[in-house]
Motif scaffolding. Structure first.
Motif, PDB file in Angstrom:
ATOM      1  N   VAL A 120       9.824  -3.768  -1.486  1.00 45.22           N
ATOM      2  CA  VAL A 120      10.886  -2.756  -1.453  1.00 45.22           C
ATOM      3  C   VAL A 120      11.965  -3.098  -2.472  1.00 45.22           C
ATOM      4  O   VAL A 120      12.442  -2.227  -3.210  1.00 45.22           O
ATOM      5  CB  VAL A 120      11.494  -2.653  -0.042  1.00 45.22           C
ATOM      6  CG1 VAL A 120      12.679  -1.683  -0.041  1.00 45.22           C
ATOM      7  CG2 VAL A 120      10.445  -2.190   0.965  1.00 45.22           C
ATOM      8  N   PRO A 125       6.446   1.102  -4.249  1.00 44.95           N
ATOM      9  CA  PRO A 125       5.994   1.784  -3.032  1.00 44.95           C
ATOM     10  C   PRO A 125       4.495   1.694  -2.788  1.00 44.95           C
ATOM     11  O   PRO A 125       4.058   1.700  -1.635  1.00 44.95           O
ATOM     12  CB  PRO A 125       6.452   3.230  -3.240  1.00 44.95           C
ATOM     13  CG  PRO A 125       6.723   3.364  -4.704  1.00 44.95           C
ATOM     14  CD  PRO A 125       7.147   2.017  -5.178  1.00 44.95           C
ATOM     15  N   VAL A 128       4.036  -1.448  -1.000  1.00 42.43           N
ATOM     16  CA  VAL A 128       4.556  -1.291   0.356  1.00 42.43           C
ATOM     17  C   VAL A 128       3.490  -0.662   1.247  1.00 42.43           C
ATOM     18  O   VAL A 128       3.223  -1.135   2.364  1.00 42.43           O
ATOM     19  CB  VAL A 128       5.833  -0.419   0.361  1.00 42.43           C
ATOM     20  CG1 VAL A 128       6.261  -0.097   1.787  1.00 42.43           C
ATOM     21  CG2 VAL A 128       6.972  -1.140  -0.374  1.00 42.43           C
ATOM     22  N   ALA A 152      15.522  -0.690   2.169  1.00 46.31           N
ATOM     23  CA  ALA A 152      15.317   0.611   1.521  1.00 46.31           C
ATOM     24  C   ALA A 152      16.547   1.500   1.687  1.00 46.31           C
ATOM     25  O   ALA A 152      16.941   2.210   0.755  1.00 46.31           O
ATOM     26  CB  ALA A 152      14.090   1.303   2.108  1.00 46.31           C
ATOM     27  N   CYS A 160      10.224   4.135  -1.115  1.00 46.08           N
ATOM     28  CA  CYS A 160       9.852   3.095  -0.162  1.00 46.08           C
ATOM     29  C   CYS A 160      10.211   3.510   1.264  1.00 46.08           C
ATOM     30  O   CYS A 160       9.458   3.226   2.207  1.00 46.08           O
ATOM     31  CB  CYS A 160      10.531   1.777  -0.524  1.00 46.08           C
ATOM     32  SG  CYS A 160       9.924   1.042  -2.068  1.00 46.08           S
TER      33      CYS A 160
END
Length: 308
Positions: A120, A125, A128, A152, A160
């Protein structure tokens, strides 16, 4: 070895509403840190380190023990932490792929940051999402009490934020209400930093718009007044924020407009605040009210650092 400090303030490529705070007050609590604390390796040196550890992670067979899983730096960073920090995406993807639901994915460095925190922080992303689907725990907090979702919200990372909330729908209610060690939940952090889009998303996800942060009992509306952000104040009112909510000092959001510049905010709140709550508590005159507020302001409201 030539080293440099990993920055926590990388530019973001995603659009979000933000307001530049004008206050310079500091937290008595430890300030949230988003950097890894790692003195970084050069990209080619990082690759050499991977090769020296004889990482054979190209197949999908997961071994219970692999030497590369136990390797850590002096800062407690694993090779997955390093790969994410240096955006060595393919190396990170390979390690995640062969470590499905393995404790390795949730290893924490000396700042208690997991690979998910760092993904993050570095605005990745896709990583993530890979981490969450492979079993990374979104509830783990760093040494400031921040989960990846807190990070985030503080950074204003819409991408994210979206990935985390979409992949953690069963636990989203507890995640958005969970306070960090400064007493701030995700909605407070989004409000403090003026990210209106995130404020709207959090309320839609069920965040309590009137939740009080644990240091002074301020709601997001109190915080928006502190920020002197009329757009955020108006949006919070539209979303149903309670104008009559008192913080721990007995002040409504309207009380916080005394001595502040924005007449627009003062007007918005005056019209909606209950008549009996418009005057400052235990006050004799408007003049003494303003003096008392000015003299006690640092004492009452020094628990948040307004800024990036």
């Amino acid at each position: 070895m030539d080293v440099h400090r990993v920055s926590s303030r990388n530019p973001m490529d995603f659009n979000f509403d933000s307001v530049e705070p004008k206050h310079g007050k500091t937290l008595p609590c430890q300030e949230d840190r988003f950097d890894s604390g790692l003195d970084s390796l050069k990209e080619d040196e990082l690759v050499n380190d991977f090769e020296e550890l004889h990482m054979d992670i190209r197949d999908e067979r997961t071994q219970e023990y692999e030497p590369w899983r136990s390797a850590v730096t002096d800062d407690g960073d694993s090779l997955l932490h390093l790969a994410i920090i240096h955006e060595a995406t393919e190396h990170a993807f390979q390690m995640i792929k062969v470590s499905n639901n393995h404790p390795f994915l949730n290893a924490q460095n000396h700042q208690r940051q997991t690979a998910l925190h760092l993904a993050v922080i570095t605005e990745q992303p896709q990583l993530v999402e890979r981490l969450l689907k492979a079993g990374s725990d979104p509830h783990l907090a760093d040494d400031s009490g921040n989960t990846a979702l807190h990070v985030a919200c503080k950074k204003g990372s819409l991408a994210c934020f979206g990935v985390i909330t979409q992949n953690c729908q069963r636990h989203i209610a507890s995640m958005v209400s969970f306070p960090n060690y400064s007493g701030h939940n995700c909605l407070h952090l989004a409000s403090i930093n003026g990210y209106i889009s995130l404020v709207e998303s959090l309320v839609q996800l069920g965040a309590d718009i009137n939740a009080q942060e644990q240091c002074s009992g301020r709601t997001s509306l109190h915080l928006a007044v502190d920020l002197q952000n009329p757009t955020l104040v108006l949006r919070l009112l539209e979303l149903g924020a309670d104008v009559n909510c008192l913080n721990y000092g007995g002040f409504t959001p309207y009380h916080l407009t005394y001595g502040r510049q924005s007449e627009e905010i003062r007007r918005q709140l005056y019209e909606k605040t209950a008549q009996e709550l418009r005057e400052l508590p235990d006050s004799e005159s408007d003049e003494s009210d303003m003096e008392d507020l000015d003299s006690s302001e640092d004492e009452l409201y020094d628990d948040i650092k307004f800024g990036k």
